[in-house]
Design an enzyme around this catalytic site. Structure first.
Site, PDB file in Angstrom:
ATOM      1  N   ASP A   1       4.648  -5.132   2.809  1.00  0.00           N
ATOM      2  CA  ASP A   1       4.142  -4.102   3.718  1.00  0.00           C
ATOM      3  C   ASP A   1       4.994  -4.141   4.984  1.00  0.00           C
ATOM      4  O   ASP A   1       4.843  -5.050   5.792  1.00  0.00           O
ATOM      5  CB  ASP A   1       2.658  -4.390   4.037  1.00  0.00           C
TER       6      ASP A   1
ATOM      7  N   HIS B   1       2.168   3.507  12.628  1.00  0.00           N
ATOM      8  CA  HIS B   1       1.006   4.377  12.872  1.00  0.00           C
ATOM      9  C   HIS B   1       1.290   5.477  13.899  1.00  0.00           C
ATOM     10  O   HIS B   1       0.415   5.784  14.718  1.00  0.00           O
ATOM     11  CB  HIS B   1      -0.214   3.569  13.320  1.00  0.00           C
TER      12      HIS B   1
ATOM     13  N   GLU C   1      -5.262   1.479   2.028  1.00  0.00           N
ATOM     14  CA  GLU C   1      -5.210   0.211   2.783  1.00  0.00           C
ATOM     15  C   GLU C   1      -5.527   0.452   4.249  1.00  0.00           C
ATOM     16  O   GLU C   1      -6.183  -0.358   4.917  1.00  0.00           O
ATOM     17  CB  GLU C   1      -3.807  -0.420   2.642  1.00  0.00           C
ATOM     18  N   GLU C   2      -5.013   1.563   4.753  1.00  0.00           N
ATOM     19  CA  GLU C   2      -5.009   1.793   6.203  1.00  0.00           C
ATOM     20  C   GLU C   2      -6.402   1.963   6.815  1.00  0.00           C
ATOM     21  O   GLU C   2      -6.552   1.886   8.026  1.00  0.00           O
ATOM     22  CB  GLU C   2      -4.148   3.022   6.538  1.00  0.00           C
TER      23      GLU C   2
ATOM     24  N   HIS D   1       0.822  -1.219   0.000  1.00  0.00           N
ATOM     25  CA  HIS D   1       0.000   0.000   0.000  1.00  0.00           C
ATOM     26  C   HIS D   1       0.851   1.262   0.000  1.00  0.00           C
ATOM     27  O   HIS D   1       1.928   1.302   0.585  1.00  0.00           O
ATOM     28  CB  HIS D   1      -0.986   0.000   1.167  1.00  0.00           C
TER      29      HIS D   1
ATOM     30  N   ASP E   1       5.918   1.884   7.236  1.00  0.00           N
ATOM     31  CA  ASP E   1       4.551   1.449   6.893  1.00  0.00           C
ATOM     32  C   ASP E   1       3.906   2.505   5.987  1.00  0.00           C
ATOM     33  O   ASP E   1       3.270   3.401   6.477  1.00  0.00           O
ATOM     34  CB  ASP E   1       3.753   1.270   8.191  1.00  0.00           C
TER      35      ASP E   1
HETATM   36  N1  BES Z   1       1.342  -2.552   7.868  1.00  0.00           N
HETATM   37  C1  BES Z   1       0.164  -2.712   8.643  1.00  0.00           C
HETATM   38  C2  BES Z   1      -0.073  -4.139   9.091  1.00  0.00           C
HETATM   39  C3  BES Z   1       0.864  -4.680  10.140  1.00  0.00           C
HETATM   40  C4  BES Z   1       1.225  -3.923  11.230  1.00  0.00           C
HETATM   41  C5  BES Z   1       1.277  -5.981  10.022  1.00  0.00           C
HETATM   42  C6  BES Z   1       2.061  -4.466  12.183  1.00  0.00           C
HETATM   43  C7  BES Z   1       2.097  -6.536  10.964  1.00  0.00           C
HETATM   44  C8  BES Z   1       2.491  -5.768  12.056  1.00  0.00           C
HETATM   45  C9  BES Z   1      -1.049  -2.292   7.830  1.00  0.00           C
HETATM   46  O1  BES Z   1      -0.812  -1.138   7.107  1.00  0.00           O
HETATM   47  C10 BES Z   1      -2.190  -1.988   8.797  1.00  0.00           C
HETATM   48  O2  BES Z   1      -2.074  -1.093   9.567  1.00  0.00           O
HETATM   49  N2  BES Z   1      -3.257  -2.785   8.743  1.00  0.00           N
HETATM   50  C11 BES Z   1      -4.366  -2.609   9.637  1.00  0.00           C
HETATM   51  C12 BES Z   1      -5.516  -3.512   9.300  1.00  0.00           C
HETATM   52  C13 BES Z   1      -6.292  -3.097   8.067  1.00  0.00           C
HETATM   53  C14 BES Z   1      -7.418  -4.071   7.792  1.00  0.00           C
HETATM   54  C15 BES Z   1      -6.827  -1.704   8.202  1.00  0.00           C
HETATM   55  C16 BES Z   1      -3.956  -2.943  11.072  1.00  0.00           C
HETATM   56  O3  BES Z   1      -3.058  -3.778  11.246  1.00  0.00           O
HETATM   57  O4  BES Z   1      -4.560  -2.392  11.989  1.00  0.00           O
HETATM   58 ZN    ZN Z   2      -0.499   0.410   8.762  1.00  0.00          ZN
END
Ligand code: BES
Ligand code: ZN
Length: 482
Positions: free
Chosen positions: A279, A362, A251-252, A200, A217
């Site tokens: 990612d 984040h 994506e976020e 993303h 990220d």
């Molecule tokens: N890069 C993250 C996912 C992540 C974070 C994987 C830490 C492993 C460890 C991704 O951008 C993200 O933040 N995904 C969301 C979920 C999505 C369905 C909105 C999350 O993890 O909260």
């Molecule tokens: Zn993220």
């Protein structure tokens, strides 16, 4: 005049209605999350349907952060276009067209030439370039611009390499103004079979919209793919199968970009052979270099086994050594989920074990400086991306075929693995067998050039046997134990 007033009133009314309805979105989430929201915010959620442990809901989007703890990531929800889309998502799944035996290692010559070409400096520059947008949150103008600029950047790279066959397109979405970017290298022999790498391009989340540098990220994932592209172009790579490189929007907030793309691919019956998600690739937080994400619900065990085979083959010793382990998100954590949901084989090699990843994810502190201005961890992921793309899409020349013959032959008979190693100047040292969760189920040392190894007690399934010779080189073979 009355008519005028009437139409003003109508306009005001519809504006109000629109504001109201735009607060509500459709989504899917775990049934558990839906129930907990229903008890904490009874007027903020409507549960439309439930199937297994997943519910289709209509929800006020302001409630999204309350599913997570603070700025942290965690189980959230996946956006859906409308009620029908949300409910259908509960049962969606196209048949898998490819299996484990379709993934083979044959392109040694080409891959060995590219592994040394990765530039850490390029990776660092791209990460900084993206961080400098300030925010790439999907609703910000800087976030929308970042997508347009990335399209230009990839297009210029292809043009500079005189590759008129390569196209770069913006994908327009329904649920966000931010665009996704899709680069296509057409396959010369089986163009309808597609290999996808993706990640993303947006950053931030609902509670971090303005100062969202998103260096790890996921500027790191976009940098990983951009450097992969640079090397493929430098080598004038023409694949047999089509290769697509995707930078997803939004994506976020719930996998919006990848979900709309993968759903469209499924609806159009596009034949995606395999996908790998990049990612977060630049934070070196574990004792192993790569955490192969293996959530059974969201990743393909076929591809995970192939990743093990690739890393055992290309990255077990020497300057390209990469160590790995398996790990799980425990929830649908990134865009690979969108592909899995649409019936495609998807995988996700991650920067660390889950939980040992970048602690600044984040937050305003997810910067390149916080990673010591050092992109060396991402270098390994470019190597992985190159191996994945080249070995699955295959090099479109006959010239590499000569190299394909392997030194090791195996047959499985009556729960015995019979092997023979044919080499005049090398001998065998050891062998190890891995199952499809990359678990080592058997190891043997001090092997003769040929022999028989008992597989008694090992359950039925697909495995790879990795033999190491006395020069440290790996020779791997897959087999099916019935
Ligand atoms: N890069 C993250 C996912 C992540 C974070 C994987 C830490 C492993 C460890 C991704 O951008 C993200 O933040 N995904 C969301 C979920 C999505 C369905 C909105 C999350 O993890 O909260
Ligand atoms: Zn993220």
């Amino acid at each position: 005049m009355r008519k005028f007033i009437q139409s003003i009133m109508l306009l005001a009314l519809s504006a109000q209605l629109f504001a109201q309805s735009s607060d509500w979105v459709y989504a899917t989430m775990t049934h558990e999350s839906a129930l907990s929201l229903q008890s904490s915010h009874p007027s903020g959620i409507v549960i439309l349907a439930t199937e297994g442990n997943v519910s289709a809901v209509q929800i006020q989007h302001q409630l999204a952060p309350s599913l997570k703890s603070g700025n942290l990531h965690g189980p959230g929800y996946i956006y859906r276009t409308d009620a029908q889309d949300a409910v259908q998502a509960l049962t969606k799944n196209a048949p898998k067209k490819f299996n484990i035996l379709d993934f083979t290692i044959t392109e040694d010559m080409f891959v060995n030439e590219v592994l040394g070409m990765v530039s850490q400096e390029n990776l660092g520059n791209t990460i900084l370039e993206l961080e400098n947008y300030g925010s790439r949150f999907h609703t910000t103008s800087s976030g929308r611009q970042a997508a347009l600029d990335l399209k230009e950047k990839w297009q210029e790279m292809a043009q500079a390499a005189n590759r008129e066959d390569i196209t770069v397109e913006l994908f327009q979405h329904q649920l966000t103004q931010q665009r996704s970017v899709i680069l296509t290298i057409p396959g010369t022999e089986v163009p309808n079979e597609i290999v996808v790498i993706g990640g993303h391009l947006d950053s931030g989340d609902w509670s971090l919209q303005t100062n969202a540098p998103g260096a790890d990220d996921n500027a790191s994932g976009i940098a990983t793919m951009t450097e992969t592209l640079r090397i493929l172009l430098a080598k004038n790579f023409h694949p047999k199968r089509t290769v697509q490189i995707m930078a997803y929007a939004a994506e976020e907030i719930g996998l919006v970009g990848s979900n709309e793309i993968a759903t469209q691919y499924n609806n159009q019956n596009k034949n995606v052979v395999a996908m790998a998600q990049f990612d977060m690739t630049n934070y070196n937080g574990s004792s192993v270099d790569v955490g192969l994400i293996n959530d059974a619900q969201f990743t393909s065990s076929e591809l995970n086994l192939f990743w093990v085979e690739l890393m055992e083959h290309y990255n077990s010793t020497g300057e390209h050594r990469i160590t790995y382990g398996t790990t799980a998100c425990g929830y649908g954590c990134s865009d690979h989920v969108s592909w899995t949901e649409n019936g495609y084989l998807a995988s996700f090699p991650f920067e660390s074990s889950f939980g040992e990843h970048n602690p600044f994810v984040h937050s305003e502190e997810d910067t390149f400086a916080a990673m010591n201005n050092d992109a060396s961890h991402s270098v390994k992921f470019v190597k992985l991306a190159l191996e994945f793309v080249i070995e699955i899409a295959k090099v479109s020349t006959m010239s590499t075929q000569e190299l394909n013959k392997t030194d090791i032959q195996i047959v499985v008979q009556n729960r015995d693995l019979i092997y023979q190693f044919n080499s005049s100047n090398k001998s065998l040292n050891s062998m190890a067998i891995y199952d499809s969760s990359a678990r080592n189920v058997l190891s043997k040392n001090q092997l003769n050039a040929s022999g028989r190894i008992s597989l008694q007690g090992i359950p039925s399934g697909y495995y790879i046997a990795v033999f190491k010779d006395n020069q440290g080189k790996s020779h791997s073979k897959k087999f099916l134990l019935k």
